[in-house]
Design a protein around this motif. Structure first.
Motif: not given
Length: 348
Positions: A223-242, A253-257, A263-266
């Motif tokens: 459910f948390a990942y679903f919410v994150i996906g929703s947040l990406f849509w809501i803030n899509r103007d401010h998410v630069p893809l690179n 994430p593997w630097l804080v494994w 789990p948060i960084v991942l």
């Protein structure tokens, strides 16, 4: 003229791709569904976890990455769907995406595979209350995984389909989007960010106490990942893809494994990398062939259970199951899922 994706080195806002159909979501979902199948081949044969997962545990495993990836994509696309169409059409679209194939699956299990694979006689099988209790699972309201006398001798005994909990959770996520959207939650970005951010933070700390969201307490991560996906849509103007940023997002994430931050960084790194792969990687047009991921997902577990034999290796289980599941998923797409979606489009 077909648009070409921007170079991987460019920083392109996610909103640049609004309405674009030349993305790789179908390919990514197909890869995720096959990853779930192969990830389950080890535990279903009593062989523990696959070699890749053992390197990532206890932080995560390949099946969890695939399932949470599904939910991140769904959160993004389903939120976009609600925002871009009337709510009644949204409800119809969601119902037609989940239920026709699910109903066919339950019918096949109860009327064909169940009696064939059960250690009980046909009459006893159909007179068992457990059979009709399982049938109620087709409503996708709660988890029903047992049929009388089916798969009782397997390492995962009595489990007809251990993957269905995610479909139930998916439906609950759709309901959450509908309720939040009808309440006006998506109208203002600041309000949506505040509420969904609070849900993420509260869910992280209160996960064991939120069984209403997940089918079981430890399933709230999806459910948390679903919410994150929703947040990406809501803030899509401010998410630069690179491209290079996506590589860093996968490695970070593997630097804080092994720490509470993993789990948060991942979560955010994986979701970001998924959208870069969907929009910036060269387009693989699987949509003209079909979206077989849902069929693979719902049929993989029972077929893997059905082909299991003592001393069977995970590789043999995965290969045998794939040879059956892929044609089944193709039949599900062309015989059930695609006609249902086509009917929805004609109705619109």
């Amino acid at each position: 003229m077909r648009l070409r994706p921007p170079p991987l080195l460019a920083a392109t806002p996610l909103s640049h791709f609004d309405g674009r159909r030349d993305n790789n979501f179908t390919l990514i979902r197909l890869v995720f569904s096959l990853a779930v199948l192969w990830g389950h081949a080890w535990p279903l044969t009593g062989s523990g976890f696959d070699p890749v997962s053992r390197m990532m545990m206890p932080g995560t495993w390949i099946g969890a990455i695939a399932v949470t990836g599904f939910f991140a994509i769904s959160g993004f696309l389903v939120t976009a769907s609600f925002e871009n169409r009337p709510w009644r059409d949204f409800v119809l679209s969601r119902v037609l995406r989940l239920y026709p194939a699910a109903l066919a699956f339950f019918a096949l299990m109860i009327l064909v595979l169940g009696p064939m694979l059960s250690t009980l006689g046909t009459g006893e099988f159909f007179h068992s209350p457990q059979t009709w209790s399982f049938a109620l699972g087709a409503l996708l309201l709660d988890l029903r995984t047992q049929l009388p006398g089916v798969f009782a001798d397997r390492p995962f005994g009595d489990s007809v389909n251990g993957s269905l909990w995610t479909v139930i959770l998916e439906l609950r996520c759709y309901g959450a989007v509908l309720v939040f959207g009808l309440a006006g939650g998506f109208r203002r970005r600041a309000v949506a960010n505040a509420v969904l951010g609070a849900v993420l933070i509260g869910g992280y700390w209160l996960q064991p106490y939120l069984p209403a969201i997940g089918v079981a307490p430890h399933h709230n991560r999806q459910f948390a990942y679903f919410v994150i996906g929703s947040l990406f849509w809501i803030n899509r103007d401010h998410v630069p893809l690179n491209g290079p940023a996506a590589v860093a997002a996968v490695l970070l994430p593997w630097l804080v494994w092994g720490t509470p931050l993993f789990p948060i960084v991942l979560a955010f790194g994986l979701v970001y990398a998924i959208f870069v792969a969907a929009y910036l990687a060269p387009h693989v047009d699987l949509d003209r062939i079909g979206d077989f991921s849902y069929g693979i997902y719902i049929y993989a577990w029972p077929i893997q259970q059905a082909v299991w034999r003592p001393t069977q290796s995970p590789w043999e289980n995965g290969l045998l199951a794939s040879a059956i599941v892929v044609p089944l998923s193709i039949a599900s797409w062309y015989g059930i899922e695609k006609p249902a979606l086509a009917w929805r489009r004609r109705r619109r």
